[in-house]
Design an enzyme around this catalytic site. Structure first.
Site, PDB file in Angstrom:
ATOM      1  N   ILE A 194       8.110   0.914  -0.513  1.00  0.00           N
ATOM      2  CA  ILE A 194       8.730   0.056  -1.527  1.00  0.00           C
ATOM      3  C   ILE A 194       7.664  -0.797  -2.225  1.00  0.00           C
ATOM      4  CG2 ILE A 194      10.264  -1.949  -1.826  1.00  0.00           C
ATOM      5  CD1 ILE A 194      12.010  -0.657   0.435  1.00  0.00           C
ATOM      6  N   GLY A 195       6.727  -1.355  -1.426  1.00  0.00           N
ATOM      7  CA  GLY A 195       5.692  -2.230  -2.004  1.00  0.00           C
ATOM      8  C   GLY A 195       4.843  -1.521  -3.035  1.00  0.00           C
ATOM      9  N   ASN A 199       7.183  -8.466   0.895  1.00  0.00           N
ATOM     10  CA  ASN A 199       7.792  -7.160   1.177  1.00  0.00           C
ATOM     11  C   ASN A 199       7.429  -6.595   2.533  1.00  0.00           C
ATOM     12  OD1 ASN A 199       8.690  -4.226   0.409  1.00  0.00           O
ATOM     13  ND2 ASN A 199       6.488  -4.058   0.768  1.00  0.00           N
ATOM     14  N   ASP A 201      -3.521  -8.849   7.507  1.00  0.00           N
ATOM     15  CA  ASP A 201      -2.349  -8.876   8.387  1.00  0.00           C
ATOM     16  C   ASP A 201      -1.579 -10.145   8.045  1.00  0.00           C
ATOM     17  OD1 ASP A 201      -1.861  -8.723  12.023  1.00  0.00           O
ATOM     18  OD2 ASP A 201      -0.490  -9.261  10.389  1.00  0.00           O
ATOM     19  N   GLN A 230      19.353  -2.137  16.101  1.00  0.00           N
ATOM     20  CA  GLN A 230      18.202  -2.935  15.657  1.00  0.00           C
ATOM     21  C   GLN A 230      18.593  -4.411  15.627  1.00  0.00           C
ATOM     22  OE1 GLN A 230      18.423  -0.420  11.966  1.00  0.00           O
ATOM     23  NE2 GLN A 230      16.231  -0.837  11.969  1.00  0.00           N
ATOM     24  N   TYR A 289      15.634  -6.722  14.304  1.00  0.00           N
ATOM     25  CA  TYR A 289      15.380  -6.405  12.886  1.00  0.00           C
ATOM     26  C   TYR A 289      16.509  -6.998  12.039  1.00  0.00           C
ATOM     27  CZ  TYR A 289      14.748  -3.564   8.647  1.00  0.00           C
ATOM     28  OH  TYR A 289      14.573  -3.144   7.348  1.00  0.00           O
ATOM     29  N   ALA A 313       0.805  -1.225   0.000  1.00  0.00           N
ATOM     30  CA  ALA A 313       0.000   0.000   0.000  1.00  0.00           C
ATOM     31  C   ALA A 313       0.838   1.276   0.000  1.00  0.00           C
ATOM     32  CB  ALA A 313      -0.931   0.004   1.214  1.00  0.00           C
ATOM     33  N   VAL A 338      16.028   3.529   2.516  1.00  0.00           N
ATOM     34  CA  VAL A 338      15.102   3.944   1.458  1.00  0.00           C
ATOM     35  C   VAL A 338      14.120   4.954   2.034  1.00  0.00           C
ATOM     36  CG1 VAL A 338      13.474   3.146  -0.319  1.00  0.00           C
ATOM     37  CG2 VAL A 338      15.265   1.599   0.501  1.00  0.00           C
ATOM     38  N   SER A 380      17.506  -6.714   3.702  1.00  0.00           N
ATOM     39  CA  SER A 380      18.043  -5.372   3.954  1.00  0.00           C
ATOM     40  C   SER A 380      19.557  -5.424   3.986  1.00  0.00           C
ATOM     41  CB  SER A 380      17.550  -4.852   5.313  1.00  0.00           C
ATOM     42  OG  SER A 380      18.330  -3.741   5.746  1.00  0.00           O
TER      43      SER A 380
HETATM   44  N1  LIG Z   1      12.896   1.850   4.202  1.00  0.00           N
HETATM   45  C1  LIG Z   1      14.115   1.316   4.312  1.00  0.00           C
HETATM   46  O1  LIG Z   1      15.119   2.006   4.622  1.00  0.00           O
HETATM   47  C2  LIG Z   1      14.316  -0.147   4.064  1.00  0.00           C
HETATM   48  C3  LIG Z   1      15.604  -0.608   3.800  1.00  0.00           C
HETATM   49  C4  LIG Z   1      15.808  -1.975   3.597  1.00  0.00           C
HETATM   50  C5  LIG Z   1      14.747  -2.851   3.633  1.00  0.00           C
HETATM   51  N2  LIG Z   1      13.497  -2.359   3.880  1.00  0.00           N
HETATM   52  C6  LIG Z   1      12.398  -3.329   3.925  1.00  0.00           C
HETATM   53  O2  LIG Z   1      11.482  -3.038   2.873  1.00  0.00           O
HETATM   54  C7  LIG Z   1      10.185  -3.552   3.212  1.00  0.00           C
HETATM   55  C8  LIG Z   1       9.139  -2.469   2.987  1.00  0.00           C
HETATM   56  O3  LIG Z   1       9.414  -1.420   3.884  1.00  0.00           O
HETATM   57  P1  LIG Z   1       9.116   0.125   3.544  1.00  0.00           P
HETATM   58  O4  LIG Z   1      10.384   0.863   3.761  1.00  0.00           O
HETATM   59  O5  LIG Z   1       8.410   0.241   2.250  1.00  0.00           O
HETATM   60  O6  LIG Z   1       8.159   0.451   4.761  1.00  0.00           O
HETATM   61  P2  LIG Z   1       6.740   1.176   4.854  1.00  0.00           P
HETATM   62  O7  LIG Z   1       6.460   1.233   6.326  1.00  0.00           O
HETATM   63  O8  LIG Z   1       6.720   2.404   4.036  1.00  0.00           O
HETATM   64  O9  LIG Z   1       5.735   0.115   4.168  1.00  0.00           O
HETATM   65  C9  LIG Z   1       5.534  -1.135   4.751  1.00  0.00           C
HETATM   66  C10 LIG Z   1       4.111  -1.569   4.436  1.00  0.00           C
HETATM   67  O10 LIG Z   1       3.934  -2.847   5.041  1.00  0.00           O
HETATM   68  C11 LIG Z   1       2.685  -2.853   5.696  1.00  0.00           C
HETATM   69  N3  LIG Z   1       2.690  -3.825   6.799  1.00  0.00           N
HETATM   70  C12 LIG Z   1       3.363  -3.736   7.961  1.00  0.00           C
HETATM   71  N4  LIG Z   1       3.053  -4.782   8.754  1.00  0.00           N
HETATM   72  C13 LIG Z   1       2.160  -5.541   8.064  1.00  0.00           C
HETATM   73  C14 LIG Z   1       1.448  -6.731   8.349  1.00  0.00           C
HETATM   74  N5  LIG Z   1       1.566  -7.362   9.532  1.00  0.00           N
HETATM   75  N6  LIG Z   1       0.614  -7.215   7.398  1.00  0.00           N
HETATM   76  C15 LIG Z   1       0.455  -6.586   6.219  1.00  0.00           C
HETATM   77  N7  LIG Z   1       1.101  -5.440   5.878  1.00  0.00           N
HETATM   78  C16 LIG Z   1       1.930  -4.936   6.816  1.00  0.00           C
HETATM   79  C17 LIG Z   1       2.472  -1.433   6.200  1.00  0.00           C
HETATM   80  O11 LIG Z   1       1.096  -1.173   6.436  1.00  0.00           O
HETATM   81  C18 LIG Z   1       3.061  -0.621   5.046  1.00  0.00           C
HETATM   82  O12 LIG Z   1       2.080  -0.304   4.102  1.00  0.00           O
HETATM   83  C19 LIG Z   1      10.304  -4.012   4.672  1.00  0.00           C
HETATM   84  O13 LIG Z   1      10.498  -5.420   4.692  1.00  0.00           O
HETATM   85  C20 LIG Z   1      11.573  -3.321   5.172  1.00  0.00           C
HETATM   86  O14 LIG Z   1      12.215  -4.034   6.208  1.00  0.00           O
HETATM   87  C21 LIG Z   1      13.238  -1.040   4.094  1.00  0.00           C
HETATM   88  C1  LIG Z   2      15.969   2.524  10.454  1.00  0.00           C
HETATM   89  C2  LIG Z   2      14.695   1.763  10.391  1.00  0.00           C
HETATM   90  C3  LIG Z   2      14.527   1.081   9.073  1.00  0.00           C
HETATM   91  C4  LIG Z   2      15.704   0.227   8.672  1.00  0.00           C
HETATM   92  C5  LIG Z   2      15.744   0.153   7.205  1.00  0.00           C
HETATM   93  C6  LIG Z   2      16.945  -0.610   6.714  1.00  0.00           C
HETATM   94  O1  LIG Z   2      16.652  -1.980   6.602  1.00  0.00           O
HETATM   95  C7  LIG Z   2      18.152  -0.373   7.534  1.00  0.00           C
HETATM   96  C8  LIG Z   2      19.346  -0.615   7.108  1.00  0.00           C
HETATM   97  C9  LIG Z   2      20.450  -0.073   7.903  1.00  0.00           C
HETATM   98  C10 LIG Z   2      20.523  -0.517   9.300  1.00  0.00           C
HETATM   99  C11 LIG Z   2      21.824  -0.315   9.712  1.00  0.00           C
HETATM  100  C12 LIG Z   2      22.612  -0.014   8.561  1.00  0.00           C
HETATM  101  O2  LIG Z   2      23.685   0.548   8.536  1.00  0.00           O
HETATM  102  C13 LIG Z   2      21.813  -0.374   7.395  1.00  0.00           C
HETATM  103  C14 LIG Z   2      22.100   0.413   6.146  1.00  0.00           C
HETATM  104  C15 LIG Z   2      23.426  -0.020   5.608  1.00  0.00           C
HETATM  105  C16 LIG Z   2      23.765   0.722   4.358  1.00  0.00           C
HETATM  106  C17 LIG Z   2      25.103   0.225   3.828  1.00  0.00           C
HETATM  107  C18 LIG Z   2      25.513   0.954   2.595  1.00  0.00           C
HETATM  108  C19 LIG Z   2      26.924   0.565   2.264  1.00  0.00           C
HETATM  109  C20 LIG Z   2      27.411   1.229   0.995  1.00  0.00           C
HETATM  110  O3  LIG Z   2      26.781   2.188   0.508  1.00  0.00           O
HETATM  111  O4  LIG Z   2      28.452   0.773   0.500  1.00  0.00           O
END
Ligand SMILES: NC(=O)c1ccc[n+]([C@@H]2O[C@H](COP(=O)([O-])OP(=O)(O)OC[C@H]3O[C@@H](n4cnc5c(N)ncnc54)[C@H](O)[C@@H]3O)[C@@H](O)[C@H]2O)c1
Ligand SMILES: CCCCC[C@H](O)/C=C/[C@H]1C=CC(=O)[C@@H]1CCCCCCC(=O)O
Length: 266
Positions: free
Chosen positions: A22-23, A96, A69, A153, A156, A19, A191, A143
């Site tokens: 990234i998704g 995702n 959920d 974290q 996480y 919604a 992101v 991630s």
């Molecule tokens: N944003 C970042 O920096 C980052 C970096 C690396 C990986 N990720 C991963 O990318 C994925 C998407 O994250 P995002 O950054 O788009 O976050 P976001 O919070 O913008 O979107 C996540 C979506 O997942 C939904 N969600 C959460 N729990 C849920 C559940 N129990 N059931 C159904 N839907 C649920 C939320 O409602 C939301 O719409 C996650 O797995 C996150 O760990 C994010």
């Molecule tokens: C904060 C809440 C949401 C978390 C979203 C995401 O999953 C987090 C990733 C980072 C967590 C610790 C790091 O350094 C991670 C990022 C590492 C980036 C490394 C880049 C290295 C490069 O650019 O070479």
């Protein structure tokens, strides 16, 4: 018509957490290539807004929103069934949905790891030749925290390590078992999505909330990606038929690239 457009046109995808963030970017990228998409998300209001946006951008018949959920096994099972009942097939699943919560860390394991395993197995039920289906592709979202761990974290980080290990192992099982399904994992760095706001909240960070400035320093150091490049990487994992068990990394410094592992010693 490009290769990607041919590969995706008419294909049916299910995207959890679709919604927003990234998704939603993944859903938009797939719809751009004339795929059909089921957006599965916990958040009803954001999901309905997303559906309106997708209808406006790609036409009403191209997507559906399913409130679900992913930690509720029966609801997730129904979401897959509803997708197949609505569109007639399933070709792609993107697991995702994810959260960042160190205070209620069991929930983080439930969403980020357990539900990715459940989503993978449900997708295989609807796509694998072992179930008499036609094959498909699964992408799980990890991630870069699994490569540069985050002392702020720990749980996480553990879930994201787990997603990589599970995906690489099940991808090998899929190849050995001739499932006809490729399974890959994407590891984004930071992101620009709502998830990043969680570092400001004690209700999310718990005892690690005092480290939030360190995370922000990392964000300054490593940069923050636009969700569209993650969608681009996931589209490659879906359309490149040579990729199974691939571990894609996406960072500001190196863009879209792959992690390679030492070959298993005999
Ligand atoms: N944003 C970042 O920096 C980052 C970096 C690396 C990986 N990720 C991963 O990318 C994925 C998407 O994250 P995002 O950054 O788009 O976050 P976001 O919070 O913008 O979107 C996540 C979506 O997942 C939904 N969600 C959460 N729990 C849920 C559940 N129990 N059931 C159904 N839907 C649920 C939320 O409602 C939301 O719409 C996650 O797995 C996150 O760990 C994010
Ligand atoms: C904060 C809440 C949401 C978390 C979203 C995401 O999953 C987090 C990733 C980072 C967590 C610790 C790091 O350094 C991670 C990022 C590492 C980036 C490394 C880049 C290295 C490069 O650019 O070479």
């Amino acid at each position: 018509m490009t290769f990607e457009e041919m590969a995706l046109r008419g294909k049916v995808a299910l995207v959890t957490g679709g919604a927003q963030g990234i998704g939603k970017a993944v859903a938009e990228a797939l719809l751009q290539k004339e795929a059909k998409v089921a957006v599965v998300d916990l958040n009803q209001s954001v999901g309905e807004e997303c559906k309106k946006d997708l209808d406006q951008g790609f036409g009403e018949g191209s997507s559906i929103f399913i409130e679900c959920d992913v930690t509720d096994g029966e609801k997730l099972k129904d979401a897959f069934k509803s997708t197949v009942n609505h569109f007639g097939r399933l070709d792609i699943a993107v697991n995702n949905a994810g959260i960042n919560n160190e205070k209620y860390w069991e929930k983080t394991i439930d969403v980020n790891l357990t539900s990715v395993v459940k989503g993978t197995y449900l997708a295989l039920e609807h796509m694998s030749k072992e179930h008499g289906k036609e094959g498909g592709v699964i992408v799980n979202v990890s991630s870069m925290a699994a490569f540069l761990h985050s002392p702020h974290q720990p749980v996480y980080t553990a879930t994201k390590y787990g997603v990589i290990g599970f995906t690489r192992a099940i991808a090998d099982a899929a190849a050995m078992g001739n499932y006809g399904v490729r399974i890959n994992v994407v590891c984004p760095a930071f992101v620009d999505t709502t998830l990043l706001q969680s570092i400001e909240l004690e209700d999310n960070m718990g005892k690690y909330h005092k480290f939030k400035d360190e995370i922000k320093q990392r964000m300054d150091k490593f940069g923050v990606l636009d969700p569209s490049i993650i969608a681009e990487g996931i589209q490659t994992l879906i359309t490149d038929e040579s990729l199974n068990g691939a571990v894609m990394k996406i960072t500001c410094s190196k863009g879209i690239h792959f992690h390679t592992y030492e070959p298993l010693s005999a």
